[in-house]
Structures are given as structure tokens and as C-alpha cells.
Design an enzyme around this catalytic site. Structure first.
Site, PDB file in Angstrom:
ATOM      1  N   SER A 142       0.801  -1.220   0.000  1.00  0.00           N
ATOM      2  CA  SER A 142       0.000   0.000   0.000  1.00  0.00           C
ATOM      3  C   SER A 142       0.838   1.276   0.000  1.00  0.00           C
ATOM      4  O   SER A 142       1.593   1.514  -0.925  1.00  0.00           O
ATOM      5  CB  SER A 142      -0.952  -0.051   1.189  1.00  0.00           C
ATOM      6  OG  SER A 142      -1.841   1.022   1.127  1.00  0.00           O
ATOM      7  N   HIS A 143       0.718   2.046   1.069  1.00  0.00           N
ATOM      8  CA  HIS A 143       1.352   3.366   1.131  1.00  0.00           C
ATOM      9  C   HIS A 143       2.812   3.288   1.558  1.00  0.00           C
ATOM     10  O   HIS A 143       3.479   4.310   1.630  1.00  0.00           O
ATOM     11  CB  HIS A 143       0.572   4.244   2.110  1.00  0.00           C
ATOM     12  CG  HIS A 143       0.403   3.575   3.451  1.00  0.00           C
ATOM     13  ND1 HIS A 143      -0.448   2.501   3.625  1.00  0.00           N
ATOM     14  CD2 HIS A 143       0.996   3.789   4.627  1.00  0.00           C
ATOM     15  CE1 HIS A 143      -0.366   2.095   4.891  1.00  0.00           C
ATOM     16  NE2 HIS A 143       0.504   2.864   5.511  1.00  0.00           N
ATOM     17  N   ASP A 146      -2.804   6.308  -3.286  1.00  0.00           N
ATOM     18  CA  ASP A 146      -1.618   5.669  -2.705  1.00  0.00           C
ATOM     19  C   ASP A 146      -1.083   4.542  -3.582  1.00  0.00           C
ATOM     20  O   ASP A 146      -1.544   4.346  -4.716  1.00  0.00           O
ATOM     21  CB  ASP A 146      -1.926   5.159  -1.291  1.00  0.00           C
ATOM     22  CG  ASP A 146      -2.845   3.946  -1.298  1.00  0.00           C
ATOM     23  OD1 ASP A 146      -3.631   3.814  -2.254  1.00  0.00           O
ATOM     24  OD2 ASP A 146      -2.786   3.144  -0.353  1.00  0.00           O
ATOM     25  N   ASP A 206      -1.396   1.327  -3.857  1.00  0.00           N
ATOM     26  CA  ASP A 206      -2.282   0.323  -4.460  1.00  0.00           C
ATOM     27  C   ASP A 206      -3.645   0.892  -4.847  1.00  0.00           C
ATOM     28  O   ASP A 206      -4.553   0.126  -5.204  1.00  0.00           O
ATOM     29  CB  ASP A 206      -2.457  -0.872  -3.515  1.00  0.00           C
ATOM     30  CG  ASP A 206      -3.065  -0.481  -2.179  1.00  0.00           C
ATOM     31  OD1 ASP A 206      -2.819   0.651  -1.724  1.00  0.00           O
ATOM     32  OD2 ASP A 206      -3.783  -1.300  -1.585  1.00  0.00           O
ATOM     33  N   ASP A 229      -6.103   2.434  -3.183  1.00  0.00           N
ATOM     34  CA  ASP A 229      -7.322   2.387  -2.375  1.00  0.00           C
ATOM     35  C   ASP A 229      -7.514   3.635  -1.511  1.00  0.00           C
ATOM     36  O   ASP A 229      -8.587   3.848  -0.974  1.00  0.00           O
ATOM     37  CB  ASP A 229      -7.414   1.099  -1.541  1.00  0.00           C
ATOM     38  CG  ASP A 229      -6.227   0.874  -0.641  1.00  0.00           C
ATOM     39  OD1 ASP A 229      -5.275   1.694  -0.672  1.00  0.00           O
ATOM     40  OD2 ASP A 229      -6.232  -0.124   0.102  1.00  0.00           O
ATOM     41  N   ARG A 230      -6.465   4.451  -1.385  1.00  0.00           N
ATOM     42  CA  ARG A 230      -6.622   5.677  -0.582  1.00  0.00           C
ATOM     43  C   ARG A 230      -6.832   6.892  -1.472  1.00  0.00           C
ATOM     44  O   ARG A 230      -6.455   6.878  -2.648  1.00  0.00           O
ATOM     45  CB  ARG A 230      -5.368   5.927   0.255  1.00  0.00           C
ATOM     46  CG  ARG A 230      -5.107   4.859   1.265  1.00  0.00           C
ATOM     47  CD  ARG A 230      -3.938   5.254   2.125  1.00  0.00           C
ATOM     48  NE  ARG A 230      -3.758   4.232   3.145  1.00  0.00           N
ATOM     49  CZ  ARG A 230      -3.182   4.441   4.309  1.00  0.00           C
ATOM     50  NH1 ARG A 230      -2.715   5.642   4.606  1.00  0.00           N
ATOM     51  NH2 ARG A 230      -3.062   3.468   5.180  1.00  0.00           N
ATOM     52  N   LYS A 271     -11.523  -0.191   0.120  1.00  0.00           N
ATOM     53  CA  LYS A 271     -11.641   1.249  -0.062  1.00  0.00           C
ATOM     54  C   LYS A 271     -11.163   1.579  -1.469  1.00  0.00           C
ATOM     55  O   LYS A 271     -10.464   0.786  -2.100  1.00  0.00           O
ATOM     56  CB  LYS A 271     -10.856   2.002   1.002  1.00  0.00           C
ATOM     57  CG  LYS A 271      -9.387   1.645   1.152  1.00  0.00           C
ATOM     58  CD  LYS A 271      -8.825   2.365   2.365  1.00  0.00           C
ATOM     59  CE  LYS A 271      -7.370   2.044   2.587  1.00  0.00           C
ATOM     60  NZ  LYS A 271      -7.154   0.800   3.347  1.00  0.00           N
TER      61      LYS A 271
END
Ligand code: VG1
Ligand code: CO
Length: 543
Positions: free
Chosen positions: A113-114, A277, A279, A281-282, A376
Site C-alpha cells: 500500500s502506502h 496511494d 495500491d 485504495d486511498r 476502499k
């Protein structure tokens, strides 16, 4: 095709955190480390063999190698078909959508992710269930339990396949369908939002910038914003996914997405800015000279949901993670909608979404989403805002200020202390937990404690219980301080302190957040002895 069975030894550190197993790339490169974890997914999820398994990742360093390993293990375990994003790429929400669209038995998503990427940075793997969502705790615990005594895994001795060519490949007898990662997702967005209205907004001269931070959303944002919605070419910046995110930290907040924030607060600022982000999702959403907190973003989306065709007249309720501000609760109360408080992590929303109890959900950590998938979804949130802006033709600042006038403002901040010594961080939380019993009724500065506990969640659908989800201190006027330790970091511990206060008076809606919350911040620091215990004078990141 002969299946090879390889002897292996268990690793003791494969417990998934808030969102999957995240470690340094170097850890994943250890012989059998990834293999063990993947085999344990197959050992515990027997039904994965029959129907498609969706596989893809955010394109970070080690994504391609990991996918080849996963495909061989999947084939050796009797999996008949995999749906794979071209180049091994799938944003997390796009993977969730494909799992649902193909009625897959699950998915394997590769991402940290982030967290930064590269040979010395982070990698991650996560298993998603047939509803498209991150596996609930009972599944991750079963996988973890299996990792503690695994002694063999199955694989095939086959060459790598070409991940970049659309069409069908074979790994042993297993069919791998290599699909365009973007189109199905873009089609879904087109069903949910009023693309005609948003196109007209861009035609009227509305300007925006989307910062993909050299992460997975670049191709998605280009297709949707520039190709389908007619935003000028160049609207998407840093749009080419890179294995190390261009040495960046693909975390869309004011610190790590500084280039975008500076532009939106500068002299030539456009109307709207957004970032996503690693991946996808943010999301972070900005107006001209205006930052929308993720907690406010959820509340504004909820209050305006009827403006988007996919949500008109069908929102049943909302859920937010416990540390997320209570702004959405106020909207739900006014509109007579269900409202739930869950622990941090998207996996806790899945049951409520599946049961139709909620339609929208969000977290303070730049996560917003709905029942269209079970993750998300960064671009979805950006499109929701564009739909609202296109329908209302007001600025972001006007929309949020009007929201505060109607519902009051929940001042909100999060202070992160990153890479703190683990023992010190655990000690700090243990001592706070021990204090909770004596806090209610105590006066701290001008605030009186109404309740204090370590959050325990009872899932109303499957009755599962998750405890120790964060220390909450609630005050009589509704203000809150929350402390918890991150479950996604890979270095030491990260202490997160969340602070919130409600202000009904519109004359006090334009204060600086850190000033508005100054006394509570002070109380939070001294109550936990942050300076003494962590040796830190100031947070690493303030949001
Ligand atoms: C963080 C966030 C949490 C989010 C999780 C995964 O977890 O606080 O709200 O669900 O990251 O997001 P933690 O345990 O570090 O606080 V992502 O974009 O990594 O999938
Ligand atoms: Co993410």
C-alpha cells in the site's frame, strides 16, 4: 505435469496485520518465505481450486517475481483458473471488483500500500475472500496458524509465463487469463457516477490535478479522467507506475504528497486536487487552498450521496473506523440512517456491506468506499467529489463550509510517531490501558472524562469479537483522544494519536486545526507521557 513437493521450515513472523502480511522485500526474498505463506492460503482455503482466483499487485519491486511463484503454487495445488491483471498489475479496488465480477473464490493482492517500494523497502501479500474484501480475522488467523507448522509446499517446474500479453497462458494445466486491469473498473465507475455532468464540468474550464505518485492508479486515472471524462491531457501527474514509486512514499497526505499540496495552496491553484496511494485504495482530496480531512470527506459524500446516480435513494447507512471523526455520525443521525463504529481496517466493513446494513464507509486514514466493491477505493472517492462538484457548481471550500454550518465541525487531527522503539510503544499502550479504569470522572484541563476503555468490537452479523483495538478516552462534551499502534509498519512501532473536538458555532469554524485542538493535544501528550517514553519531541507526520 508432475507436482513437486518441497520440504520447508515454518517462519514465526507471518501474522497478517491490519491489511495482510507486510515485510521488507528482503524478508520476502528469503528462500520459501513467500512460498510458505501462499501454500498456507491453499491449505486453509480448500475451495480455491475450483473457480477462478484473481491475482494482481501494485507493481512495486518484487511484484513480478512473486506472481510467477504464486502461479506455480496455485497450479500445483490444483487451481484451475487464474484471472491476472496484465503486467501483474491490479489496483486493490480493481482486484476486488474482478473477484466479484468473475464470481471468484478469492484473490491474492500483492501490495504494501502506502509503504515505500524498492529492493530495500516493503512488500506485502493479502488474501481476499469471494465477496472481494480482505479476509476477516478468522481466515487470517487460520492462515497464520498454518504458517507456524508448515513443512512442505507444492509447486511445478515450469518456465515463467509472459505477464504482459493479453490472452491466455498455461501454467501446467492451469489457465491464466491475462486481462486489461483498467477497463472493467472504468466501466463500473461509469455506472455509478454522472459522467455526462462531469464532462460538462471539465468543458466549462474547471481545472484539476491528480497525483498518481508513480503508483498503480496512473493508468486508471488517465483512462477515466483524461480519456473518458475529457480532462485535459496532463491532468494526471506522476502517472507512470514505477517499481520504487520514483523513490517516493506513495502515501497521499500533506507531507508525502507535498508537490500536489503546494500546487493547490499556490497562486495558480486549480479548482480541485487529488492523490492516491501505492495500491489505489486511498485518496486525498483538496480544493483551491483547502484541505478536506478524510473524516469530513466521508460526511460530505454521505450528505450528498443522492447526487450520484449509483447512490440515489439507496443509501442504507454508514460505518466508520473507531478513530475516524464523528462527522459522519451527525449526518446519519439527521438523515435517519444506520451508523456503525468498527475497528481500524477495511476487513471489518465487509459483513455490514454484505448484509446491506451500510452503503458507504470510511476511515480517517484517507480511505473511503462503498458497496460497489469490498475495498476502499481512491479513484471512486475522487469521482464522487467530481460528481458533487459538477452537480452543485460550488467550490470545494464552499461545499465543506456549508456542511459545517449545517452539521457543525468536528476538528480532527492525527499525530503519527513513526519507527518508535517497539518495547517503548507497547509499554506506553499497556500503561494507558491500565489507567483507563480510573479515568472516568477525572478532570483533565478543562475537559472531564466520560469514558475510557480499550475498544472491543462485537460484529453484529457474525458475533465475532475483536478486542484491544485502541485506547479511547471520551470527554463529556464529545471530544475524544484515541491511541493505537499501527499494524502495517515494518520498522519498529508507529504510535498513532487521534484527537477530535466538536464545534457547533459557525463563528469558530475557521480556526487552525492544531490551535483549535491545542489543549486536547497537550492532554494527549502528557497523559501518555509520549516525550518521556518515546524520546520524541514532535510527531513524524501530522495530518
Ligand atoms: C493503516 C490505517 C488503516 C488502514 C490500513 C490499510 O493501518 O490506519 O486505517 O485500513 O493502514 O490501509 P495501521 O494499522 O497502520 O494504522 V492501506 O491503504 O495500507 O491498504
Ligand atoms: Co492502500
Amino acid at each position: 505435469m508432475t507436482v513437486e513437493t518441497i520440504a520447508t521450515q515454518p517462519f514465526q513472523d507471518q501474522k497478517p496485520g491490519t491489511s495482510g502480511l507486510r515485510k521488507k522485500v528482503k524478508a520476502f526474498e528469503k528462500p520459501n518465505y513467500l512460498e510458505n505463506f501462499v501454500q498456507c492460503i491453499f491449505d486453509t482455503q480448500r475451495e480455491l481450486q475450483d473457480a477462478p482466483l484473481v491475482v494482481g499487485g501494485d507493481g512495486r519491486y518484487y511484484n513480478r517475481q512473486a506472481i510467477q511463484i504464486i502461479l506455480r503454487i496455485a497450479a500445483a495445488n490444483g487451481c484451475v483458473r487464474v484471472v491476472l491483471g496484465q503486467g501483474g498489475i491490479l489496483s486493490t479496488p480493481a482486484a476486488s471488483h474482478l473477484i466479484r465480477m468473475h464470481n471468484a473464490r478469492g484473490g491474492i493482492i500483492l501490495s504494501a500500500s502506502h509503504n515505500p517500494g524498492g529492493p530495500d523497502e516493503d512488500f506485502g501479500i493479502k488474501f481476499n475472500t469471494p465477496n472481494g474484501g480482505p479476509a476477516p480475522e478468522k481466515v487470517t488467523e487460520a492462515i497464520y496458524a498454518a504458517t507456524l507448522h508448515i513443512n512442505r509446499y507444492h509447486t511445478l517446474d515450469t518456465p515463467d509465463i509472459d505477464l504482459d500479453r493479453l490472452g491466455t497462458e498455461l501454467v501446467g494445466d492451469m489457465v491464466v487469463d491475462i486481462v486489461d486491469p483498467v477497463s472493467a473498473y472504468a466501466d463500473l465507475m461509469e455506472q455509478l457516477f454522472n459522467f455526462g455532468q462531469i464532462r460538462a464540468l471539465f468543458q466549462s474550464g474547471f481545472r484539476m490535478r491528480f497525483d498518481a505518485m508513480h503508483a498503480v492508479t496512473g493508468p486508471y486515472a488517465r483512462e477515466i479522467l483524461e480519456n473518458r471524462l475529457g480532462a485535459p491531457v496532463g491532468t494526471v501527474i506522476n502517472g507512470v507506475p514505477l517499481e520504487d514509486f520514483g523513490h517516493g512514499h506513495p502515501d497521499p497526505n500533506l507531507v508525502y504528497a507535498k508537490e500536489l499540496a503546494d500546487y493547490l495552496f499556490g497562486a495558480d491553484a486549480p479548482d480541485f486536487g487529488a492523490a492516491s496511494d501505492g495500491d489505489g485504495d486511498r485518496n486525498m482530496v483538496l480544493g483551491r487552498h483547502f484541505f478536506v480531512t478524510p473524516s469530513d470527506s466521508l460526511a460530505v459524500i454521505l450528505a450528498n450521496a443522492d447526487l450520484a446516480p449509483g447512490y440515489f435513494g439507496r443509501v442504507s447507512g454508514v460505518a466508520r473506523s473507531m478513530p475516524t471523526s464523528q462527522a459522519a455520525d451527525r449526518v446519519a443521525a439527521k438523515l435517519g440512517l444506520n451508523c456503525y463504529e468498527t475497528p481500524t481496517g477495511w476487513k471489518f466493513f465487509g459483513n455490514l456491506l454484505d448484509a446491506g446494513k451500510i452503503t458507504l464507509c470510511g476511515e480517517e486514514s484517507f480511505g473511503t468506499g462503498s458497496d460497489h466493491v469490498r475495498e476502499k477505493d481512491g479513484l471512486w472517492a475522487v469521482l464522487f467529489w467530481l460528481n458533487i462538484l459538477a452537480a452543485r457548481r460550488q467550490s470545494v471550500a464552499e461545499i465543506v463550509r456549508e456542511h459545517w454550518r449545517l452539521y457543525g465541525r468536528n476538528y480532527y487531527t492525527r499525530h503519527d510517531y513513526e519507527a518508535v522503539d517497539s518495547d517503548a510503544a507497547n509499554g506506553l499502550v499497556d500503561i494507558l490501558r491500565a489507567k483507563t479504569a480510573t479515568l472516568p470522572g477525572q478532570k483533565l484541563g478543562s475537559y472531564t472524562v466520560a469514558y475510557a476503555d480499550d475498544f472491543r468490537y462485537l460484529d453484529s452479523i457474525d458475533n465475532s469479537v475483536s478486542d484491544k483495538q485502541g485506547i479511547r478516552i471520551g470527554f463529556q462534551d464529545g471530544s475524544r483522544i484515541v491511541y493505537r499502534l499501527s499494524g502495517t509498519g515494518t520498522e519498529g512501532a508507529t504510535l498513532r494519536v487521534y484527537i477530535e473536538a466538536y464545534q457547533a458555532d459557525p463563528a469558530k469554524h475557521d480556526l487552525d486545526t492544531q490551535q483549535a485542538l491545542a489543549e486536547l493535544i497537550q492532554i494527549a501528550n502528557s497523559l501518555a507521557g509520549i516525550r518521556e517514553r518515546t524520546g520524541r519531541d514532535a510527531p513524524t507526520v501530522i495530518t
